[in-house]
Scaffold this motif. Structure first.
Motif, PDB file in Angstrom:
ATOM      1  N   TYR A  59     -15.992 -28.252  11.262  1.00  0.00           N
ATOM      2  CA  TYR A  59     -15.116 -29.272  10.899  1.00  0.00           C
ATOM      3  C   TYR A  59     -16.539 -30.513  10.267  1.00  0.00           C
ATOM      4  O   TYR A  59     -17.284 -30.915  10.019  1.00  0.00           O
ATOM      5  N   THR A  60     -17.812 -29.393  11.121  1.00  0.00           N
ATOM      6  CA  THR A  60     -19.169 -29.963  10.883  1.00  0.00           C
ATOM      7  C   THR A  60     -19.755 -29.375   9.608  1.00  0.00           C
ATOM      8  O   THR A  60     -20.421 -30.396   8.448  1.00  0.00           O
ATOM      9  N   GLU A  61     -19.187 -28.809   9.140  1.00  0.00           N
ATOM     10  CA  GLU A  61     -19.477 -28.048   7.549  1.00  0.00           C
ATOM     11  C   GLU A  61     -18.536 -28.901   6.744  1.00  0.00           C
ATOM     12  O   GLU A  61     -19.245 -29.154   5.414  1.00  0.00           O
ATOM     13  N   ALA A  62     -17.647 -29.245   6.661  1.00  0.00           N
ATOM     14  CA  ALA A  62     -16.956 -30.008   6.111  1.00  0.00           C
ATOM     15  C   ALA A  62     -16.814 -31.153   6.082  1.00  0.00           C
ATOM     16  O   ALA A  62     -17.225 -31.600   4.751  1.00  0.00           O
ATOM     17  N   ASP A  89     -12.765 -39.366  10.500  1.00  0.00           N
ATOM     18  CA  ASP A  89     -11.904 -38.436  10.828  1.00  0.00           C
ATOM     19  C   ASP A  89     -11.765 -38.500   9.434  1.00  0.00           C
ATOM     20  O   ASP A  89     -11.325 -39.446   8.796  1.00  0.00           O
ATOM     21  N   LEU A  90     -10.701 -37.403   9.550  1.00  0.00           N
ATOM     22  CA  LEU A  90     -10.088 -36.861   8.172  1.00  0.00           C
ATOM     23  C   LEU A  90      -9.042 -37.663   7.559  1.00  0.00           C
ATOM     24  O   LEU A  90      -8.188 -37.624   7.958  1.00  0.00           O
ATOM     25  N   GLN A  91      -9.205 -37.621   6.060  1.00  0.00           N
ATOM     26  CA  GLN A  91      -8.121 -38.551   6.019  1.00  0.00           C
ATOM     27  C   GLN A  91      -7.316 -37.435   5.345  1.00  0.00           C
ATOM     28  O   GLN A  91      -8.496 -36.671   4.466  1.00  0.00           O
ATOM     29  N   SER A  92      -6.112 -38.089   4.414  1.00  0.00           N
ATOM     30  CA  SER A  92      -5.490 -36.684   3.780  1.00  0.00           C
ATOM     31  C   SER A  92      -6.316 -36.739   2.480  1.00  0.00           C
ATOM     32  O   SER A  92      -5.865 -35.278   2.621  1.00  0.00           O
ATOM     33  N   LYS A 100     -14.932 -34.863  19.803  1.00  0.00           N
ATOM     34  CA  LYS A 100     -13.863 -34.509  20.590  1.00  0.00           C
ATOM     35  C   LYS A 100     -12.795 -36.247  20.486  1.00  0.00           C
ATOM     36  O   LYS A 100     -12.293 -36.383  21.014  1.00  0.00           O
ATOM     37  N   ASP A 101     -13.643 -37.572  19.939  1.00  0.00           N
ATOM     38  CA  ASP A 101     -12.841 -38.509  19.640  1.00  0.00           C
ATOM     39  C   ASP A 101     -11.850 -38.671  18.858  1.00  0.00           C
ATOM     40  O   ASP A 101     -11.575 -40.007  18.691  1.00  0.00           O
ATOM     41  N   ILE A 102     -11.635 -37.385  17.855  1.00  0.00           N
ATOM     42  CA  ILE A 102     -10.663 -38.041  17.010  1.00  0.00           C
ATOM     43  C   ILE A 102      -9.824 -37.191  17.445  1.00  0.00           C
ATOM     44  O   ILE A 102      -8.971 -36.819  16.969  1.00  0.00           O
ATOM     45  N   LYS A 103      -9.790 -36.509  18.630  1.00  0.00           N
ATOM     46  CA  LYS A 103      -8.699 -35.340  18.817  1.00  0.00           C
ATOM     47  C   LYS A 103      -7.589 -35.384  20.522  1.00  0.00           C
ATOM     48  O   LYS A 103      -8.446 -36.580  21.128  1.00  0.00           O
ATOM     49  N   SER A 104      -7.430 -34.811  20.580  1.00  0.00           N
ATOM     50  CA  SER A 104      -6.390 -34.863  21.379  1.00  0.00           C
ATOM     51  C   SER A 104      -7.299 -34.934  23.455  1.00  0.00           C
ATOM     52  O   SER A 104      -7.360 -33.978  23.607  1.00  0.00           O
ATOM     53  N   PHE A 105      -7.044 -35.264  24.898  1.00  0.00           N
ATOM     54  CA  PHE A 105      -7.013 -35.242  25.654  1.00  0.00           C
ATOM     55  C   PHE A 105      -7.066 -33.351  26.108  1.00  0.00           C
ATOM     56  O   PHE A 105      -8.578 -33.416  27.137  1.00  0.00           O
ATOM     57  N   TYR A 106      -6.218 -33.134  25.925  1.00  0.00           N
ATOM     58  CA  TYR A 106      -5.614 -31.412  26.657  1.00  0.00           C
ATOM     59  C   TYR A 106      -6.996 -30.048  25.509  1.00  0.00           C
ATOM     60  O   TYR A 106      -6.541 -29.201  26.338  1.00  0.00           O
ATOM     61  N   MET A 107      -7.530 -31.021  24.890  1.00  0.00           N
ATOM     62  CA  MET A 107      -8.034 -29.392  23.555  1.00  0.00           C
ATOM     63  C   MET A 107     -10.163 -29.340  24.528  1.00  0.00           C
ATOM     64  O   MET A 107     -10.785 -30.274  25.140  1.00  0.00           O
ATOM     65  N   ARG A 108      -9.760 -28.414  24.697  1.00  0.00           N
ATOM     66  CA  ARG A 108     -11.387 -27.535  25.333  1.00  0.00           C
ATOM     67  C   ARG A 108     -12.504 -27.738  24.761  1.00  0.00           C
ATOM     68  O   ARG A 108     -12.896 -27.533  24.085  1.00  0.00           O
TER      69      ARG A 108
END
Ligand code: 4AD
Ligand code: MG
Length: 480
Positions: free
Chosen positions: A322-325, A350-353, A375-383
């Protein structure tokens, strides 16, 4: 009577001629009181049925109309016409079902996709939708084949659940309580779901992942493939309220294994459809080419459908963080010239379409796997990654579509998971069963969800997701 039927596909495909056959199907056109183009859905190609002049009564002839269902017995012979190799010389013809051609919605001409969507109950009988739904079938079959060949267990996760797997709150409620205000209430005036059918508040599932994870902690390799429901008010060409999702979940896989599995999987199923549905895809490719010609040069896709599919099957997906993108997007001429609706200002956005499609279509010109999102733009279960800022997430972005897969390595460490749930207001009491997997024999594991209709969109070259599911559900629409 009916099991003597020969499928039109096999009549057309076979080298054999001069034999008797019975076919049944729906009339596409009837020309010169002699030539019937008959289709039975086994292929887009029609069988030419020749009813010699004088064979049929005037009264029967009148009933051979577009849309009518007929049964024909006759001889399969080499055709004198150039358009087809064989044709069926009718000996007898029976009308199974009449169709009033004045009222039949499909006329022998080109119909708009909008018109066909409004007549979705009939659109299966067009070439375009015939091709789309045969391809859809093959893709579904290939999915089971892929996982079965690799020893995965197909797990049927529930459709009615009591939890929000994505923590996004976009759920359809399931209840048998009355809606007229007479539902039982708690003392504070809120509805008392203890009195509801399941004794608790329930909803239609948004994802089978959580239950998939439970099964992966016993079978190691599992997948689910079922309907999922999202009450997000997104009226776009990429969103449905009811869509199908394929979700593998694999114990002992890390993020890289997860990416490898997803890439191999996507290539396999596309390749399968290319082999099995060559004619349908050639038809869809042609269709797309004609559609593209109507567009201004700058908006054309550049690659034809078959070319695109071949390219995807034969080339590695681009992998970057993501950081590179964000760096690429920030420095892009699009961003500088303010061509994005949402400008990329800083890390964390957050990336838009539009951004996803820029990366895939303009920058890399191939599918892209983006990893390690904030982490803030993704779900709670991600490592959680060691940097404490990003998570081991991955999204696969496809040309013309944007996000097609969302997945991650899962947070297997109980303390870290609990902390994330608290930070994101995900109620731990409701997910106690899920937390048990972290209490008893937890292990690193990973999985992803592939949106089936987005895949079908990609493979068929269609542009609106409502055209690749038989009966689409979206805001203000649940017809058929
Ligand atoms: O990214 P999503 O929300 O991920 C999950 O649900 C995870 N639990 C999956 C997992 O890790 N097991 O959704 C996954 C995919 C998206 O990438 C997209 O292709 C599709 O599902 N999708 C939709 N497709 C059509 N209409 C919608 N409203 C969709 N929402 C998501
Ligand atoms: Mg997603």
């Amino acid at each position: 009577m009916f099991n003597i039927r020969k499928k039109i596909y096999s009549v057309l495909q076979s080298e054999e001629v001069n034999y008797k056959a019975t076919v049944m199907g729906w009339v596409r056109t009837f020309r010169n009181n002699q030539f019937i183009a008959l289709n039975d859905g086994s292929t887009n190609n029609n069988l030419q049925v020749v009813a010699a002049l004088g064979l049929l009564d005037e009264s029967v002839m009148k009933r051979i109309t577009t849309g009518a269902c007929i049964k024909v017995t006759g001889e399969v012979v080499a055709s004198l016409g150039k358009a087809q190799r064989v044709e069926l010389k009718a000996d007898s013809l029976e009308i199974l079902g009449d169709s009033d051609s004045e009222k039949f919605p499909l006329q022998p001409k080109k119909h708009s996709l909008e018109f066909l969507r409004e007549n979705a109950h009939i659109r299966f009988r067009t070439n375009t939708f015939g091709a789309i739904f045969r391809v859809r079938h093959s893709l579904a079959f290939a999915i089971h084949q892929f996982f079965n060949d690799r020893g995965f267990v197909y797990m049927h996760t529930p459709i009615i659940t009591g939890s929000d797997a994505e923590g996004a709150g976009e759920m359809f409620r399931v209840t048998t309580l009355p809606l007229d205000g007479s539902a039982p209430k708690n003392e504070d005036g809120s509805i008392n779901y203890k009195e509801d059918f399941f004794g608790k508040s329930t909803n239609l599932t948004v994802s089978g992942q959580l239950e998939g994870e439970l099964a992966a902690m016993a079978f190691a390799d599992v997948y689910t493939f079922g309907p999922t429901f999202r009450a997000e008010n997104s009226n776009t060409t990429r969103h449905l309220a009811e869509f199908w999702m394929i979700e593998p979940e694999v114990a002992f896989n890390d993020l890289e294994d997860n990416m490898n599995l997803a890439e191999e999987f996507i290539k396999y199923i596309i390749k399968y459809a290319m082999d099995k549905n060559a004619e349908d895809l050639a038809f869809l490719s042609q269709r797309l080419e004609e559609e593209e010609k109507q567009k201004p040069l700058a908006e054309r896709a550049g690659m034809g459908l078959l070319e695109k599919l071949n390219f995807v099957v034969n080339n590695d997906f681009e992998r970057l963080t993501y950081t590179e993108a964000i760096q690429i997007l920030k420095e892009s001429s699009h961003n500088k010239k303010k061509k994005f609706q949402y400008l990329i200002e800083e890390w964390g956005a957050d990336l838009q379409s539009e951004h996803e499609r820029y990366l895939v279509e303009k920058h890399f010109k191939k599918p892209v796997i983006l990893t390690d999102y904030p982490k803030d733009i993704k779900s709670f279960y991600m490592r959680m990654n060691d940097d404490g800022k990003t998570v081991a997430a991955m999204d696969i972005l496809a040309p013309g579509i944007g996000e097609i897969v969302g997945g991650s390595q899962r947070e297997e460490r109980l303390d870290k998971l609990l902390q994330r749930m608290e930070e994101m207001n995900v109620p731990a009491v409701e997910l106690d069963f899920y937390l048990d997997t972290r209490r008893f024999g937890a292990c690193p594991h990973a999985g992803f969800g592939l949106g089936f209709e987005r895949l079908v969109l990609f493979v068929t070259g269609m542009t609106n997701i409502r055209d690749v599911i038989p009966f689409p559900r979206y805001p203000k629409s649940a017809a058929f």
